[in-house]
Write a protein that holds these residues in place. Structure first.
Motif, PDB file in Angstrom:
ATOM      1  N   ALA A  80      31.938  11.342  18.526  1.00  0.00           N
ATOM      2  CA  ALA A  80      32.692  10.863  19.690  1.00  0.00           C
ATOM      3  C   ALA A  80      32.356   9.401  19.974  1.00  0.00           C
ATOM      4  CB  ALA A  80      32.375  11.735  20.902  1.00  0.00           C
ATOM      5  N   HIS A 139      23.369  15.199  18.660  1.00  0.00           N
ATOM      6  CA  HIS A 139      24.470  16.106  18.341  1.00  0.00           C
ATOM      7  C   HIS A 139      25.501  15.375  17.471  1.00  0.00           C
ATOM      8  CE1 HIS A 139      27.781  18.897  18.875  1.00  0.00           C
ATOM      9  NE2 HIS A 139      26.955  19.746  19.468  1.00  0.00           N
ATOM     10  N   GLY A 140      25.916  16.040  16.385  1.00  0.00           N
ATOM     11  CA  GLY A 140      26.897  15.419  15.500  1.00  0.00           C
ATOM     12  C   GLY A 140      28.185  15.084  16.227  1.00  0.00           C
ATOM     13  N   GLY A 141      28.542  15.935  17.170  1.00  0.00           N
ATOM     14  CA  GLY A 141      29.752  15.689  17.944  1.00  0.00           C
ATOM     15  C   GLY A 141      29.614  14.455  18.822  1.00  0.00           C
ATOM     16  N   ALA A 142      28.414  14.258  19.389  1.00  0.00           N
ATOM     17  CA  ALA A 142      28.178  13.087  20.237  1.00  0.00           C
ATOM     18  C   ALA A 142      28.260  11.810  19.403  1.00  0.00           C
ATOM     19  CB  ALA A 142      26.818  13.193  20.923  1.00  0.00           C
ATOM     20  N   PRO A 179      17.428  20.702  19.167  1.00  0.00           N
ATOM     21  CA  PRO A 179      16.199  20.415  19.912  1.00  0.00           C
ATOM     22  C   PRO A 179      14.933  20.593  19.080  1.00  0.00           C
ATOM     23  CG  PRO A 179      17.246  22.438  20.711  1.00  0.00           C
ATOM     24  CD  PRO A 179      18.127  21.894  19.628  1.00  0.00           C
ATOM     25  N   PRO A 199      18.626  12.614  26.828  1.00  0.00           N
ATOM     26  CA  PRO A 199      18.292  13.948  26.313  1.00  0.00           C
ATOM     27  C   PRO A 199      19.500  14.881  26.223  1.00  0.00           C
ATOM     28  CG  PRO A 199      16.719  13.269  28.014  1.00  0.00           C
ATOM     29  CD  PRO A 199      17.798  12.228  27.984  1.00  0.00           C
ATOM     30  N   GLU A 200      20.528  14.622  27.046  1.00  0.00           N
ATOM     31  CA  GLU A 200      21.708  15.515  27.018  1.00  0.00           C
ATOM     32  C   GLU A 200      22.524  15.326  25.744  1.00  0.00           C
ATOM     33  OE1 GLU A 200      21.656  13.161  29.883  1.00  0.00           O
ATOM     34  OE2 GLU A 200      20.063  14.511  30.503  1.00  0.00           O
ATOM     35  N   ASN A 201      22.242  14.286  24.950  1.00  0.00           N
ATOM     36  CA  ASN A 201      23.005  14.067  23.721  1.00  0.00           C
ATOM     37  C   ASN A 201      22.358  14.732  22.508  1.00  0.00           C
ATOM     38  OD1 ASN A 201      24.858  12.653  25.153  1.00  0.00           O
ATOM     39  ND2 ASN A 201      24.307  10.634  24.369  1.00  0.00           N
ATOM     40  N   ILE A 202      21.290  15.486  22.749  1.00  0.00           N
ATOM     41  CA  ILE A 202      20.606  16.171  21.653  1.00  0.00           C
ATOM     42  C   ILE A 202      21.412  17.403  21.214  1.00  0.00           C
ATOM     43  CG2 ILE A 202      18.565  17.604  21.138  1.00  0.00           C
ATOM     44  CD1 ILE A 202      17.929  14.690  20.956  1.00  0.00           C
ATOM     45  N   GLY A 203      21.519  17.574  19.902  1.00  0.00           N
ATOM     46  CA  GLY A 203      22.236  18.730  19.364  1.00  0.00           C
ATOM     47  C   GLY A 203      21.313  19.718  18.698  1.00  0.00           C
ATOM     48  N   MET A 241      30.013   9.114  30.443  1.00  0.00           N
ATOM     49  CA  MET A 241      29.168  10.286  30.361  1.00  0.00           C
ATOM     50  C   MET A 241      28.243  10.229  29.147  1.00  0.00           C
ATOM     51  SD  MET A 241      30.287  14.239  29.800  1.00  0.00           S
ATOM     52  CE  MET A 241      29.166  15.095  28.704  1.00  0.00           C
ATOM     53  N   LEU A 242      28.756   9.752  28.005  1.00  0.00           N
ATOM     54  CA  LEU A 242      27.938   9.694  26.792  1.00  0.00           C
ATOM     55  C   LEU A 242      26.890   8.585  26.876  1.00  0.00           C
ATOM     56  CD1 LEU A 242      30.487  10.230  23.875  1.00  0.00           C
ATOM     57  CD2 LEU A 242      28.583  11.711  24.483  1.00  0.00           C
TER      58      LEU A 242
END
Lengths: 153, 168
Positions: free
Chosen positions: A68, A62-65, A56, A50-54, A29-30
């Motif tokens: 992870a 994203h720090g979590g991405a 915008p 684009p879905e990994n943006i924390g 997924m990532l």
């Protein structure tokens, strides 16, 4: 868990890193993949999506991405390197964020500082287009053996 | 200008005393983050210095397909964002923050099929830094899945006149 061990050993024998990633839904997924470079090191990649943006408005990953991603990298490094009979289990994970992640691919490399019978200490370093510009580092401990296997082996 | 800013700040402070308003902005904050939408994170509560959120169990978030447990990284993302939100909303008007570091202790695997909840508390603020601790749990807060501690740089208030979640 023998089925798991077989899958890992088969993936390693074929040298095909993707087979390992395919086993873990969250890694798929990532958008994670990895390869072995000329120096024999594993280089991990978090493909930009684009879905990994924390954030915008910057924009930034994203720090979590990113965290992870580094956790996945450490686990894959351990799986690829050692005779794992189980999936390494994260005990603790500590992330230092040095710079915002740009909206582009991110790369990581791991260093296994110590690998004991039951636990491994792994450091991870993440960068983007500039190899010298580290965006985040992490350090974690991973359990390598299941409690029940301690009695059997 | 300065008086206008102060008035706006005061209005915001009053408005933010209303729990429903805080919750509304908490929800908007989460919805403005693409990765949060992708993972399905949702806000469950918002106090003065606390923030609660959850992530629902989904097959694509699994880290161990043989046991069906969520990946540790899912909990990392949940704790990272909930802690950041607690720091962000610890002042009114909210403040932009940047994560310095985050440490997570994974106490046990979350039970497959259950949502994971997180509750973060911004327990100390200095002029430049916000300190946050966070607990993640599935069934009961007394039996956590993971705990996290983090520090954030405070980067100043969100510019109110330009609207929420946008920058100059």
């Amino acid at each position: 868990m023998n089925e798991f061990r077989d899958e890992v050993l088969a993936a390693r024998a074929s040298g095909d890193c993707r087979r390992l990633v395919e086993l873990i839904p969250y890694a798929r997924m990532l958008g994670i993949d990895f390869h072995e470079n000329a120096a024999g090191e594993l280089v991990f990649r978090l493909a930009y999506q684009p879905e990994n943006i924390g954030n915008p408005s910057l924009p930034a990953l994203h720090g979590g991405a990113v965290g992870a991603f580094m956790e996945h990298a450490a686990i894959f490094e351990l799986l690829w390197r050692l005779e794992a009979s189980m999936l390494p289990r994260v005990v603790d994970f500590s992330i230092d964020y040095l710079r915002p992640g740009q909206p582009e691919d991110a790369f990581a490399r791991c260093r296994v500082w110590r690998q004991g019978q039951r636990v491994a200490n792994v450091a991870v370093e993440t960068w983007q287009s500039g190899r010298e510009t580290t965006i985040a580092t992490a350090r974690g401990h991973f359990l390598l053996s299941a409690p029940e296997s301690a009695t059997t082996s | 200008m300065a008086a206008g800013e102060r008035l706006l700040g005061g209005a915001w402070w009053l408005l933010f005393g209303v729990p429903a308003v805080r919750r509304y902005f908490g929800g908007r904050f989460f919805d403005s983050i693409p990765h949060s939408r992708r993972m399905g994170l949702s806000v469950t509560g918002l106090g003065r210095r606390t923030f609660s959120a959850r992530v629902d169990y989904r097959d694509e978030l699994v880290g161990n397909p043989w046991r069906g447990t969520l990946h540790g990284g899912v909990v990392t993302t949940l704790i990272d964002q909930t802690s950041g939100a607690a720091a962000f909303f610890s002042r009114s008007p909210p403040e932009l923050v940047a994560t310095l570091d985050l440490r997570i202790d994974h106490l046990r695997a979350a039970e497959p099929g259950l949502p994971v909840h997180a509750r973060a508390e911004c327990y100390h603020l200095t002029r430049h830094v916000a300190f946050v601790r966070c607990t993640a749990y599935d069934r009961s807060e007394d039996d956590p899945v993971a705990t996290g501690v983090s520090a954030f740089m405070r980067n100043g208030s969100v510019p109110l006149r330009l609207g929420f979640g946008r920058r100059r």
